[in-house]
Each structure stands twice: as structure tokens, then as C-alpha cells.
Design an enzyme around this catalytic site. Structure first.
Site: not given
Length: 307
Positions: A136, A164
């Protein structure tokens, strides 16, 4: 269950009762609505999931419950957001035991690690699990950027497979594609840049407003995938005022209020968060009510998915 790192993956909210316990009944209502809409995975314990307020037993309950609800239909992914490497190692072991299919992993929490420390943190945790991992990358909210050079090092581990992408720089999708091709799958992590990212080559969308509007979110993804870009843009333009509720410090309260409006959630948040009130609440409700009033007619998405 194998993860292909593509499609719409809701970062689901955690449902609470008025007594501040897990509301697994309403949680199931929302998860089933996501599955019915045709999402491609479920992500637990992210920012929208109020992860920082959840105990380890609560996180484990959410994973176990979701695995039972989805019953193999889509992968279940749990976010790893820990302060220590040892804590991260234990969290991924718990995830495996509880039936998770994969992991989303943030850099170390609270401590602003250097590039070297961040790489060492990710690699040490990744070496302690065989579950696939999506990093992320959100320097805007979490103050640490995972650069392309850092990814070059991280991709020496086979189970680090996706990012992400939440840097807010749309050109980063092209940079990643130019550098890594298909070695690093890209899922857009910013609702207001999602369609643009998909058109530029992102593989999927970790979505927020999908929690309240799952069918519309999946429709945008499937239409652009089928090359029906103008239809996707038309829905996206309707959706944008709602999507902007996600890029706001009160994104959890905003999206939970939208879930109430669409009948698949409650407004309960865990303190120190409080439900919206006053003028702020009025403004968000106006955006939601306008969106509901003008909700678009959707094409047959199931036909697109089966094409």
C-alpha cells in the site's frame, strides 16, 4: 484461493453496534451486497475499516467471518499495519491461520522509516509467509513513499506482487508499467483517479464508495475493460461528487453515512471518531441525496463479466 490482483476490491468498513462491538449481522449484509454486484475481492482492516481502533481478536474475527461469508467466491485480503516487524510477522501468521487469501501491507506505523528500513520491514515480513502481498503506497496519508527503486528490490521476493497506488500522481501508473511491465500489478487506491488509472493501464481498483454503491463501481470497471469508455465516463461523472467523499479526513463517517442511505450499513463509528453533525453532516447528506436522485441506469454487467 489464488489472487489475480485485478478488478474491483472494496476496502470495506467495519460495522459496529451502538454498544461499540462488532456488528457482524450488518457486516454480512454489506459483504453480500458486494458479492452480488460482482466484486473481485474483499479487503479488510484498511483505513476505511478503522484498523487502528481494532484489537487483534477483532481483526481475526473479521477475517474468519468474511472467509465464511464469501465461501470461496472471491479472495479475502487483510491489511497489515503494524508498528514493529515482529508484530507484522505475527499478523501475517494469524491471517494465514484465519483463512485469508492475501495481504495488503503498509510501511511501519508511527515511525517514519528510511528507505532501507522500509525495505527491510517489508522483506522480513514477506519471508515469513507464503501469502501474496500488495504494498500500500500512500505517502500522502502515511508519510512514506515506496519508490520504483525500492520496488525493484522488493520484487526479488515472489510473493510481493502488487501495489495499491495512492500517490495521487496519475503518471505513476505509466512509470510502473514502463519499469516493471506485468511484474507489478497496479490497483488504483484513490477513488477520484480510478477510471483515469484504469484507462492508463492499472489492473484494478481498491475502492471506497463501493461500500455504498457496489453496482455502480463494478459497472465502471467492467465497461472500461470492455472498451465502452464513454459509458464508463458517464457513470463516473455522476459518481465523482460521491467519490470525493473518500478524499477527506472524515472519509469513514462520510462513507458510512452513504451506506445508511443505500441500506447496507450503519453510521456507527468507533471513538475517537464521532458521527457527522451540524453543517458538515448536512453538506454530505446533500451530496448523497443528489446522487441517489440522479442514480444512473446501469447496463447488464453480468453479461459483460461473462463475455
Amino acid at each position: 484461493m489464488a489472487i489475480q490482483w485485478k478488478g474491483v476490491m472494496p476496502a470495506v468498513t467495519t460495522k459496529f453496534t451502538p454498544q461499540d462491538t462488532l456488528d457482524l449481522k450488518m457486516f454480512e449484509v454489506n459483504i453480500k451486497a458486494q458479492l452480488e454486484a460482482g466484486v473481485h475481492g474483499i479487503i479488510l482492516g484498511g483505513t476505511l475499516g478503522e484498523a487502528s481502533t481494532l484489537s487483534d481478536p477483532e481483526k481475526r474475527t473479521l477475517v474468519q467471518t468474511t472467509v465464511e461469508i464469501v465461501n470461496g467466491q472471491v479472495p479475502v485480503i487483510i491489511n497489515i499495519a503494524e508498528q514493529t516487524t515482529q508484530g507484522g510477522i505475527q499478523a501475517v501468521k494469524n491471517a494465514k491461520e484465519d483463512g485469508a487469501s492475501g495481504l495488503m501491507m503498509l510501511p511501519p506505523m508511527r515511525y517514519k522509516a528510511s528507505d532501507k528500513e522500509t525495505i527491510a520491514y517489508f522483506k522480513e515480513i514477506a519471508k515469513n509467509t507464503d501469502l501474496p502481498i500488495m504494498i500500500y503506497n500512500n505517502p500522502v496519508d502515511y508519510a512514506i513513499e515506496v519508490t520504483l527503486d525500492m520496488f525493484e528490490d522488493l520484487l526479488t521476493l515472489d510473493n510481493i506482487q502488487a501495489v495499491k497506488e495512492s500517490t495521487r500522481d496519475i503518471s505513476n501508473v505509466t512509470r510502473i508499467k514502463n519499469r516493471f511491465g506485468d511484474r507489478l500489478k497496479i490497483l488504483s487506491g484513490v477513488d477520484t483517479l480510478a477510471l483515469e488509472s484504469l484507462i492508463m493501464g492499472a489492473d484494478g481498483w481498491v475502492a471506497g464508495l463501493v461500500d455504498a454503491f457496489p453496482k455502480e463501481t463494478v459497472a465502471i470497471y467492467e465497461l472500461q475493460k470492455a472498451g465502452r469508455i464513454e459509458e464508463a465516463i458517464a457513470i463516473y461523472r455522476w459518481f465523482l461528487p460521491l467519490l470525493e467523499l473518500d478524499i477527506n479526513p472524515k472519509l469513514v463517517q462520510n462513507i458510512k453515512l452513504a451506506e445508511v442511505a443505500t441500506g447496507i450499513g450503519t453510521e456507527n463509528v468507533r471513538p475517537p471518531r464521532l458521527p457527522l453533525s451540524g453543517e458538515e453532516r448536512k453538506q454530505v447528506l446533500e451530496i448523497i441525496e443528489t446522487g441517489l436522485k440522479n442514480r444512473p441506469k446501469l447496463p447488464n454487467i453480468a453479461a459483460l463479466q461473462n463475455a
